[in-house]
Structure formats: structure tokens, C-alpha cells
Design an enzyme around this catalytic site. Structure first.
Site, PDB file in Angstrom:
ATOM      1  N   LYS A 204      83.229   0.861  60.201  1.00 47.27           N
ATOM      2  CA  LYS A 204      84.378   1.708  60.538  1.00 47.27           C
ATOM      3  C   LYS A 204      84.132   2.293  61.923  1.00 47.27           C
ATOM      4  O   LYS A 204      83.420   3.284  62.085  1.00 47.27           O
ATOM      5  CB  LYS A 204      84.562   2.843  59.527  1.00 47.27           C
ATOM      6  CG  LYS A 204      85.936   3.533  59.660  1.00 47.27           C
ATOM      7  CD  LYS A 204      85.911   5.011  59.447  1.00 47.27           C
ATOM      8  CE  LYS A 204      85.524   5.797  60.662  1.00 47.27           C
ATOM      9  NZ  LYS A 204      86.493   5.735  61.793  1.00 47.27           N
ATOM     10  N   GLU A 285      72.301  10.483  62.838  1.00 50.22           N
ATOM     11  CA  GLU A 285      71.966  11.075  64.133  1.00 50.22           C
ATOM     12  C   GLU A 285      73.133  11.986  64.480  1.00 50.22           C
ATOM     13  O   GLU A 285      74.267  11.541  64.595  1.00 50.22           O
ATOM     14  CB  GLU A 285      71.772   9.990  65.188  1.00 50.22           C
ATOM     15  CG  GLU A 285      71.030  10.467  66.428  1.00 50.22           C
ATOM     16  CD  GLU A 285      71.934  11.162  67.425  1.00 50.22           C
ATOM     17  OE1 GLU A 285      71.938  12.414  67.447  1.00 50.22           O
ATOM     18  OE2 GLU A 285      72.645  10.473  68.162  1.00 50.22           O
ATOM     19  N   CYS A 319      74.565  12.933  73.252  1.00 43.41           N
ATOM     20  CA  CYS A 319      73.837  13.858  72.387  1.00 43.41           C
ATOM     21  C   CYS A 319      72.531  14.289  73.033  1.00 43.41           C
ATOM     22  O   CYS A 319      71.957  15.315  72.658  1.00 43.41           O
ATOM     23  CB  CYS A 319      73.596  13.235  71.018  1.00 43.41           C
ATOM     24  SG  CYS A 319      72.872  11.595  71.075  1.00 43.41           S
ATOM     25  N   GLU A 415      76.922  22.906  70.254  1.00 50.08           N
ATOM     26  CA  GLU A 415      77.072  21.664  71.023  1.00 50.08           C
ATOM     27  C   GLU A 415      78.488  21.586  71.587  1.00 50.08           C
ATOM     28  O   GLU A 415      79.464  21.589  70.846  1.00 50.08           O
ATOM     29  CB  GLU A 415      76.789  20.443  70.142  1.00 50.08           C
ATOM     30  CG  GLU A 415      76.772  19.156  70.930  1.00 50.08           C
ATOM     31  CD  GLU A 415      76.397  17.947  70.093  1.00 50.08           C
ATOM     32  OE1 GLU A 415      75.651  17.095  70.592  1.00 50.08           O
ATOM     33  OE2 GLU A 415      76.852  17.861  68.936  1.00 50.08           O
TER      34      GLU A 415
END
Length: 514
Positions: A204, A285, A319, A415
Site C-alpha cells: 500500500k 520506523e 526523518c 517532529e
């Protein structure tokens, strides 16, 4: 077989390379606006549900129109993957690896073309897109070799009178849910690691970069991968993604993305459902809040370069990006001034233009979120540069620096995933490390210092999965810097490392008394 070596990056200072890349951009541009099907067991499927993929550099440009699946088609993909697993798992490790090597060779020949797709669909600059494609090649070359290694007899302690054998066998069917920020490299790495280990998967892709994932499916087909090993099922994460995660036949979930979604997946996967006979394995992750620590004795030229590249490369949408600079009080002001001056030289523009430093952010959701954080930052710190939208018919944001930020401020803890960096002043090196460890994340970090004793202390104390000394905190290479972090950064899966394939297999011991 030759030893694994990383794919070299393209040198765009050479005229022939610039011309070749521009030709690839022109070719891709001629293919824009096409429709892309769902692919299940080799069958191409159209639906009434379609989503447009838009160029984030030019909102009037449609990259492609993608058919989206619903739960019924997702179920079909799962059943096909389950059936295909029975034949695919019997392929030898060497046979599975050869398909990866063939796919890597095809991608190498089409390198600029795939990079051009990322320039247009993901808003990556030429060098960033080129590095993404190189990493995708690396993943296939590396994981193919690793599977051959793991497919050999594993060492055991011998005892008289018994024949013992330990082998690795695949898990089953996995859900692969990759991110949009490395739409080729991470999609390729997550998918091929699972299938080379003998599993089948339902892929996906991330909605903003559906087309790039489809193009990867074309490579797998050309490389000879049997139908049904990888099933391409685009759709909303809340529908297709959650259906896959909660399905009783899903054996593992491989996810890269936000903390919130990763925790949601982990929670859903932990709940057993009727028909489920295993504990689902989750490989996640989930991002970071990464710091560069600069000590009083640091090479400031090196520090400035590392900070600007780590913070603003791909508009901070990594990231691993530096979103916090923790500087010793003795050099804080000078470092801040020099980083601001370097940032003033950065060029924001359409990704198709060679020479830009920042392209757009990916979509309207990211755009609005980042701008909201910038407004928060104006209340939490001293705005030094940037602070708003940049010009253009796309999702352009100015590279932004805030100074004198409290270590507990929101822009120092949450973040942002955009071109925003917070400067934090530390009293001494120990204080700097204390601040560096004060977030719930633990992905990457960097220390710029000359004092060997301090570097060794950071080696022990700085709690991140990927710690770099006297260099930027982005740019991990497959095989060189196995990538993955601690705490809320994920399961420390270490993609591109020698342990990674073990996440998609299980050991079987057979012992015979002689």
C-alpha cells in the site's frame, strides 16, 4: 559474485550528465496524466475511486490518476498473496536473489528516468532524487547478497550421534506501508527485503507518490517476479492500511512513517482476531527529532555546512533531518550568525530546475502543518530568517531558523518534518548531551567537536541509533550506515544492515538422532 558496493551518485557538474537527466525529465513529462491500475496477482484493475497525483512544485500539473482499492479488493489481494506464498516460498534463496539483481540492473539502466519521476511527483531536487534511486539499487543488491548468505547452512555446535540443521524460513504474507519522502528507495527496500526472504506482500504505497510505486511494479514484472508475490493496492491508510494490519492472515507489517500512525499500527497488530494463529511482527520506523551538537572547539566551517545540509536538504522532509542545533554558549552567537548567512544563500524553487537548494514540501497537509509550527515558533523563539511561505505555484516554504529556543519548547520536541530548525544554547558539553537526549525520539544525531574524550563520551551517552561525528546527520548509505533508531523512532530495525532480513524470517531447527 562481486562484493557489494554502493551505487555512485551522478556528477551533475558534467554537461553530459545534465543533458541525460534533462532528457529523462522530458520523457517523463510526455507521460504525465496517465491512469494507473491496481495490480493484484498480475491482474490490472480499475475502480470508480480515483485519486490525482499532483506535482507539489506546480499545482496545475497532474502526474497521474491512480485507481484506489476498497476493503473488498484489499481482501482479494490478501487471498492472492496467501495462495502465491505456497509456491514462492519454495524458490531457492539464490533464485529469489537473482530477481533482485535483475531488477537492480533494470533500474540502473533507467536511473535518470526514475529520478525524474521523483523530481516531478515528490518535489525532489536532481541530486536528492538521484541519491534516492541509487539507494533503491543498493537495497536490492545488498539484500540479494544477504539472502544468499543466510540461505547457506548455519553454524551449530556439533554433538556425537546427531545430525542438526538450522535454516531460515519465511514468515508468510506481509503488509508493506512505505512513506512518500523516499518514495523509491524505502518502498524498494521494504518490499524487496520481505520478498527475497520468501514472503509475499500487499504493497500500500503512500498516496502522494503512488505513481513512483507503480513504476517500481513495472520493474519487478520485467525482472521476472511471479505474479502475486507483490500486489499493488493503493488506497487510504485508514481503510486499506488498517484492513491489512488487522487481517488475520497478515503475518507481519513493515511500516515507515509518522509516530502517530506507527503507534496505531502497533496497537492494532497486537490485538488478535478470529482466525489468527500467530503473533504479528511489526517492523516500524517512525521519525525523529534530530540534533547536531556543536562544541566550543568545533570546526565552525564544518558545522555550518553540516547543519545547513542536514536541516534543509529535501526541505527538511527526512526523518534524519537536523531540526535542533545544540551549541556551546561560547560559540553559539557566531555559529548562529554564520548558519543564518549561509541559509540566506539558499535558493527555493521548482524541483525541475538544477541548482535549487529547496523544492516544495509534499502536499497541502504538510504545508499547512509546517506553517502552523512556524507560527508556534515565533512565540517560542527569536525568528532569524524565513518564517513563512516562499514564492511559486507550489507548496514552497522558506528555510526557517529560530534562535534561543527552550529545550522543552514544542518546536524543540515535536517532529515538524519541514525546513525549520531551532537553535538551543548549552552551558557546556555535558549539558548539550543532556538536551540532545531529552526528546522521546532517538533516530540520528551528530556531534561536531575536536576533543577525543568528548567524542568518546558522546559515543556512549548520546542515545540514537545513528550517531555521526564531524559530519551531517543525514545521508545513511546501505551497508555502511545500517539505519534505524530507538524510543519513539521505531523498532531499530536497521535497514540496510546484516540483521535486517532476519525480521522477515524465522529459524527452524531439525535434529535427527543417528
Amino acid at each position: 559474485m562481486i562484493e557489494f558496493k554502493n551505487e555512485p551518485f551522478t556528477d551533475f557538474s558534467k554537461e553530459e550528465n545534465r543533458q541525460a537527466f534533462q532528457a529523462a525529465l522530458n520523457k517523463v513529462r510526455s507521460e504525465l496524466g496517465k491512469e494507473y491500475d491496481i495490480i493484484i496477482g498480475g491482474e490490472h484493475i480499475k475502480t470508480d475511486r480515483k485519486v490525482k497525483s499532483i506535482n507539489p512544485s506546480n499545482l496545475d500539473e497532474v502526474i497521474g490518476i491512480v485507481n484506489e482499492a476498497d476493503k473488498e479488493l484489499t481482501e482479494k489481494a490478501m487471498q492472492v498473496a496467501v495462495k502465491t506464498f505456497e509456491t514462492w516460498k519454495k524458490y531457492s534463496p539464490e533464485a529469489r536473489a537473482r530477481i533482485l539483481f535483475k531488477a537492480a540492473a533494470i533500474l540502473r539502466r533507467k536511473k535518470h528516468e526514475f529520478s525524474a519521476w521523483m523530481v516531478l511527483e515528490a518535489g525532489k531536487s536532481w541530486p536528492e532524487a538521484d541519491a534516492d534511486t541509487a539507494e533503491a539499487i543498493d537495497f536490492m543488491e545488498f539484500y540479494g547478497r544477504e539472502m544468499i548468505r543466510l540461505g547457506k547452512p548455519q553454524p551449530l555446535t556439533s554433538i556425537p550421534g546427531e545430525d542438526n540443521e538450522l535454516t531460515y524460513i519465511p514468515l508468510g504474507v506481509g503488509a508493506i506501508i512505505p512513506p512518500w519522502n523516499f518514495p523509491l528507495a524505502i518502498t524498494v527496500g521494504m518490499t524487496t527485503s520481505a520478498i527475497v526472504a520468501g514472503n509475499t506482500v500487499v504493497l500500500k504505497p503512500a498516496t502522494p507518490t503512488n505513481v513512483i510505486a507503480y513504476k517500481f511494479m513495472e520493474i519487478l514484472k520485467e525482472a521476472g517476479l511471479p505474479d502475486g508475490v507483490v500486489n499493488y493496492v493503493p488506497g487510504p491508510g485508514t481503510e486499506v492500511g488498517e484492513y491489512l494490519v488487522t487481517h488475520p492472515l497478515t503475518r507481519f507489517v513493515s511500516f515507515t512513517g509518522s509516530r502517530a500512525v506507527g503507534l496505531r499500527i502497533n496497537e492494532l497488530a497486537a490485538k488478535t482476531v478470529p482466525g489468527q494463529k500467530w503473533i504479528k511482527r511489526v517492523v516500524a520506523e517512525m521519525g525523529g527529532k534530530d540534533s547536531i551538537v556543536v562544541d566550543s572547539d568545533a570546526d565552525l566551517d564544518l558545522a555550518v555546512d553540516a547543519i545547513v545540509k542536514s536541516a534543509f536538504g529535501f526541505s527538511g522532509q527526512k526523518c534524519s533531518a537536523c531540526s535542533r542545533v545544540i551549541a556551546h554558549k561560547d560559540i553559539y552567537d557566531e555559529l548562529l550568525s554564520r548558519v543564518v548567512e549561509r541559509t540566506k544563500q539558499l535558493k527555493v524553487g521548482e524541483a525541475k530546475e538544477l541548482g535549487i537548494d529547496l523544492g516544495p514540501v509534499i502536499d497541502d497537509k504538510a504545508y499547512n502543518k509546517i506553517l502552523e509550527y512556524i507560527e508556534i515558533g515565533k512565540k517560542e523563539g527569536r525568528l532569524m530568517i524565513g518564517g513563512g511561505k516562499a514564492e511559486g505555484n507550489g507548496y514552497f516554504i522558506q528555510p526557517t531558523i529560530f534562535a534561543d529556543v527552550d529545550p522543552q519548547a514544542r518546536i524543540a520536541q515535536e517532529e515538524i518534518f519541514g525546513p525549520v530548525v531551532a537553535f538551543i544554547k548549552a552551558n557546556d558539553f555535558d549539558h548539550a548531551l543532556e538536551i540532545a537526549n531529552n526528546t522521546e525520539y532517538g533516530l540520528t544525531g551528530s556531534v561536531i567537536a575536536r576533543d577525543r574524550a568528548k567524542l568518546e563520551k558522546a559515543r556512549e551517552v548520546f542515545h540514537v541509533g545513528n550517531l555521526y561525528f564531524n559530519r551531517k546527520c543525514t545521508g545513511a548509505l546501505v551497508g555502511v550506515h545500517p539505519f534505524g533508531g530507538y524510543n519513539m523512532s521505531g523498532t531499530c530495525s536497521k535497514a540496510g544492515g546484516r540483521d535486517y532480513l532476519l525480521l522477515f524470517m524465522q529459524q527452524k531447527l531439525v535434529s535427527e538422532q543417528l
